[in-house]
Write an enzyme that holds these catalytic residues in place. Structure first.
Site, PDB file in Angstrom:
ATOM      1  N   HIS A 164       0.838  -1.208   0.000  1.00 63.20           N
ATOM      2  CA  HIS A 164       0.000   0.000   0.000  1.00 63.20           C
ATOM      3  C   HIS A 164       0.869   1.252   0.000  1.00 63.20           C
ATOM      4  O   HIS A 164       0.944   1.980   0.993  1.00 63.20           O
ATOM      5  CB  HIS A 164      -0.957  -0.010   1.197  1.00 63.20           C
ATOM      6  CG  HIS A 164      -2.084  -0.973   1.023  1.00 63.20           C
ATOM      7  ND1 HIS A 164      -2.161  -2.170   1.685  1.00 63.20           N
ATOM      8  CD2 HIS A 164      -3.182  -0.916   0.222  1.00 63.20           C
ATOM      9  CE1 HIS A 164      -3.269  -2.810   1.320  1.00 63.20           C
ATOM     10  NE2 HIS A 164      -3.897  -2.070   0.428  1.00 63.20           N
ATOM     11  N   HIS A 204      -7.160   6.499  -3.179  1.00 66.12           N
ATOM     12  CA  HIS A 204      -8.060   5.517  -2.562  1.00 66.12           C
ATOM     13  C   HIS A 204      -7.457   4.789  -1.359  1.00 66.12           C
ATOM     14  O   HIS A 204      -8.189   4.226  -0.550  1.00 66.12           O
ATOM     15  CB  HIS A 204      -8.562   4.503  -3.607  1.00 66.12           C
ATOM     16  CG  HIS A 204      -7.608   3.389  -3.836  1.00 66.12           C
ATOM     17  ND1 HIS A 204      -6.497   3.493  -4.629  1.00 66.12           N
ATOM     18  CD2 HIS A 204      -7.580   2.118  -3.330  1.00 66.12           C
ATOM     19  CE1 HIS A 204      -5.838   2.358  -4.618  1.00 66.12           C
ATOM     20  NE2 HIS A 204      -6.472   1.500  -3.838  1.00 66.12           N
ATOM     21  N   ASP A 205      -6.134   4.779  -1.218  1.00 63.46           N
ATOM     22  CA  ASP A 205      -5.501   4.143  -0.046  1.00 63.46           C
ATOM     23  C   ASP A 205      -4.614   5.137   0.700  1.00 63.46           C
ATOM     24  O   ASP A 205      -3.669   4.728   1.407  1.00 63.46           O
ATOM     25  CB  ASP A 205      -4.648   2.933  -0.482  1.00 63.46           C
ATOM     26  CG  ASP A 205      -5.476   1.664  -0.647  1.00 63.46           C
ATOM     27  OD1 ASP A 205      -6.484   1.509   0.058  1.00 63.46           O
ATOM     28  OD2 ASP A 205      -5.104   0.821  -1.501  1.00 63.46           O
ATOM     29  N   GLN A 381      -2.965 -16.653  -3.321  1.00 61.36           N
ATOM     30  CA  GLN A 381      -3.263 -16.218  -4.675  1.00 61.36           C
ATOM     31  C   GLN A 381      -4.373 -17.051  -5.285  1.00 61.36           C
ATOM     32  O   GLN A 381      -5.294 -16.523  -5.883  1.00 61.36           O
ATOM     33  CB  GLN A 381      -2.009 -16.297  -5.552  1.00 61.36           C
ATOM     34  CG  GLN A 381      -0.982 -15.272  -5.160  1.00 61.36           C
ATOM     35  CD  GLN A 381      -1.602 -13.903  -4.996  1.00 61.36           C
ATOM     36  OE1 GLN A 381      -2.024 -13.298  -5.957  1.00 61.36           O
ATOM     37  NE2 GLN A 381      -1.693 -13.420  -3.770  1.00 61.36           N
TER      38      GLN A 381
HETATM   39  N1  CMP Z   1      -2.697 -10.284  -5.378  1.00 66.85           N
HETATM   40  C1  CMP Z   1      -3.357 -10.192  -4.235  1.00 66.85           C
HETATM   41  N2  CMP Z   1      -3.385 -11.249  -3.379  1.00 66.85           N
HETATM   42  C2  CMP Z   1      -4.065 -11.191  -2.215  1.00 66.85           C
HETATM   43  N3  CMP Z   1      -4.728 -10.102  -1.801  1.00 66.85           N
HETATM   44  C3  CMP Z   1      -4.723  -9.031  -2.614  1.00 66.85           C
HETATM   45  C4  CMP Z   1      -4.042  -9.020  -3.851  1.00 66.85           C
HETATM   46  N4  CMP Z   1      -4.217  -7.815  -4.435  1.00 66.85           N
HETATM   47  C5  CMP Z   1      -4.975  -7.094  -3.595  1.00 66.85           C
HETATM   48  N5  CMP Z   1      -5.272  -7.816  -2.503  1.00 66.85           N
HETATM   49  C6  CMP Z   1      -6.107  -7.409  -1.364  1.00 66.85           C
HETATM   50  O1  CMP Z   1      -7.276  -6.809  -1.888  1.00 66.85           O
HETATM   51  C7  CMP Z   1      -7.431  -5.573  -1.255  1.00 66.85           C
HETATM   52  C8  CMP Z   1      -8.140  -4.542  -2.073  1.00 66.85           C
HETATM   53  O2  CMP Z   1      -8.156  -3.335  -1.325  1.00 66.85           O
HETATM   54  P1  CMP Z   1      -6.777  -2.726  -0.792  1.00 66.85           P
HETATM   55  O3  CMP Z   1      -5.939  -2.208  -1.924  1.00 66.85           O
HETATM   56  O4  CMP Z   1      -7.026  -1.823   0.333  1.00 66.85           O
HETATM   57  O5  CMP Z   1      -6.015  -4.001  -0.174  1.00 66.85           O
HETATM   58  C9  CMP Z   1      -5.987  -5.114  -1.011  1.00 66.85           C
HETATM   59  C10 CMP Z   1      -5.377  -6.368  -0.521  1.00 66.85           C
HETATM   60  O6  CMP Z   1      -5.688  -6.568   0.822  1.00 66.85           O
HETATM   61 ZN    ZN Z   2      -5.919  -0.380  -2.961  1.00 68.24          ZN
END
Ligand code: CMP
Ligand code: ZN
Length: 517
Positions: A164, A204-205, A381
């Protein structure tokens, strides 16, 4: 209540400090103090302010509330800070221009842009897109203020977060740009919606502390109190975004549109709360089933832009393998760090964050439930791609029905296949390791018995070796029924550790929603 934590408040009882604040020269005496304070603050405000000020806060935390010390990125272009125009010209050398020229391609690599811009991918991409969409001219925006807006947003991301950080924001913004270019959307969106989508995506984050909502709640973080445990991070992200708009002076230039713009940014960012995915998905499915979406209606465009941002946010598994794989490692790295924080705080370790967990079985790819014990990158994944990304992208593809959506689905399928292969290979390797360990233990036991039968070596007394802990078996499977400390009821890593110094002050929760589906 609008709260800006800009001042240093010493660790005195809150009521006392409040008295001091209000008994200044202009306070009009102390008679009406209580009354005034109670008019200004609700009971919840008191709780929050007390939580915020109950510890000494050594430094002003500026516009962000996580109070997390961010390491400033080493930026090749920092020296040009005073001259924004020069900065813009300077970083836009040939290589950068070439990458920006292709920023509408799905194979775009945010990491590459980050490298060639000396760590300024976020403002470089966003200012470029503002130019490209003609937003600067349309809204008569001053480019210096716009540059400042995106620099503030960039600085609001924690460069110490593996996932993030501002590169994720850049990646999501570029994905949003691709979606805005889709014919079904492009022909209807207004300049204000484009601007809200880009700002919503890039912010957004914003100020993400690198831990999830669950962690924030478990540690009684002030953000969790402020937002009453609901969309804690997303609420913080959009409010931080509005702070940047104000501080950069862009809000001032957008006066007539401000209300509408801020509402749109808020709704877009709030929609990225992944816990709300089922709600959005069922609304989306209903619309598609009924054929009721009409993008000439502002309300429907708004909904589709929310879905677009949600897709952009979790689009990394639909990128080419090299990029996608890198994001996966980064996101899991961040999960595992949270797991370490939880361990050190003696909190239950969130399963997906527990790198050392002795998982029982591998993820059942064909089942409807994600394995709660899955912890390896490959496993998370497989689960994430299957249970979170695929359902959303299936509907997104149904809506777009375009070459891009067809391509994304194909890449997603291919990436999923690769993760499944990796997961199988991992499983085979673990089984092999366990068998070798079992063999070694058997041989050792035979030797010990032989020694006892033939030689004088053993004294019957315990030796030093008997007290040595067996080497950690990090990825041992319970399916082979090998007892572990955990299966014996002994929790590992439960030593109380004071990690105050090393922990970010604010924190949160890992994807329980999709694990629990
Ligand atoms: N490749 C990934 N594998 C597992 N979790 C993911 C992956 N990509 C995004 N996320 C999760 O999905 C969430 C979407 O919102 P966020 O970006 O806040 O945080 C992200 C992660 O917690
Ligand atoms: Zn995000």
């Amino acid at each position: 209540m609008r709260l800006f934590v800009r001042v240093y408040l010493p660790p005195k009882p809150f009521e006392e400090r409040l008295s001091e604040i209000f008994s200044g020269p202009d306070s009009g005496g102390d008679g009406g103090l209580d009354e005034m304070a109670h008019r200004l603050f609700t009971k919840e405000d008191y709780v929050l302010l007390d939580a915020l000020t109950s510890r000494p806060t050594a430094v002003s935390t500026g516009r962000f509330l996580t109070m997390h010390k961010r390491r400033r990125k080493k930026l090749a272009t920092r020296c040009l800070h005073h001259e924004y125009q020069a900065l813009l010209d300077d970083v836009h050398h040939g290589l950068v221009q070439n990458i920006l020229k292709n920023c509408g391609e799905w194979a775009f690599n945010a990491f590459t842009l980050e490298n060639v811009t000396g760590g300024r991918a976020l403002p470089v991409l966003c200012v470029h897109l503002f130019h490209w969409y003609g937003l600067l001219e349309y809204f008569k925006l001053d480019v210096v203020r716009v540059w400042k807006l995106f620099t503030l947003i960039e600085e609001g991301y924690h460069s110490t977060n593996p996932y993030h950080n501002s590169i994720h924001a850049t990646d999501v913004t570029q994905a949003m740009h691709c979606f805005l270019q889709e014919e079904k959307i492009r022909q209807y969106v207004t300049p204000l919606e484009i601007m809200a989508s880009l700002i919503g995506a890039v912010a957004h984050d914003l100020d993400h502390p690198g831990v999830n909502q669950h962690f924030l709640i478990s540690t009684s973080n002030h953000l969790a109190i402020l937002y009453q445990n609901m969309s804690v991070l997303e609420n913080h992200h959009w409010r931080s975004a509005i702070g940047c708009l104000l501080e950069s002076g862009v809000a001032e230039q957008l006066q007539p549109y401000r209300g509408e713009l801020e509402n749109q940014i808020r709704d877009l960012i709030l929609a990225t709360d992944i816990n709300r995915q089922p709600e959005f998905l069922s609304r989306f499915r209903k619309h598609l089933n009924e054929g009721s979406l009409d993008l000439r209606q502002a309300e429907h465009r708004h909904f589709i832009l929310q879905i677009a941002l949600k897709c952009a946010d979790i689009s990394n598994p639909t990128r080419p393998w090299d990029i996608s794989h890198k994001w996966s490692l980064k996101v899991c790295d961040e999960f595992f760090r949270q797991g370490e924080y939880e361990r050190k705080l003696n909190l239950p370790v969130t399963s997906i964050c527990d790198q050392q967990s002795t998982s029982v079985a591998k993820i059942q790819v064909d089942s409807t439930k994600c394995d709660q014990q899955s912890t390896s990158v490959a496993k998370t994944q497989v689960g994430f791609l299957k249970f979170m990304v695929t359902p959303l992208f299936v509907e997104w593809h149904r809506f777009l029905g375009s070459p891009l959506s067809t391509h994304m689905m194909a890449v997603l399928e291919e990436n999923r296949r690769r993760w499944e292969e990796l997961e199988k290979a991992e499983q085979a390797e673990e089984t092999q390791t366990e068998l070798s360990e079992a063999d070694a233990a058997e041989r050792e036991e035979e030797e010990r018995q032989e020694g006892a039968a033939t030689g004088p070596v053993g004294t019957g007394q315990p030796t030093e070796r008997d007290f040595m802990p067996s080497p950690p078996k990090e990825i041992r499977r319970q399916s082979l029924a090998v007892p572990t400390l955990e299966s014996l009821g002994v929790r590992r890593h439960s030593v109380p550790v004071n990690i105050e110094q090393s922990l970010p002050r604010t924190i949160y929760r890992c994807l329980e929603h999709w694990q629990n589906q």
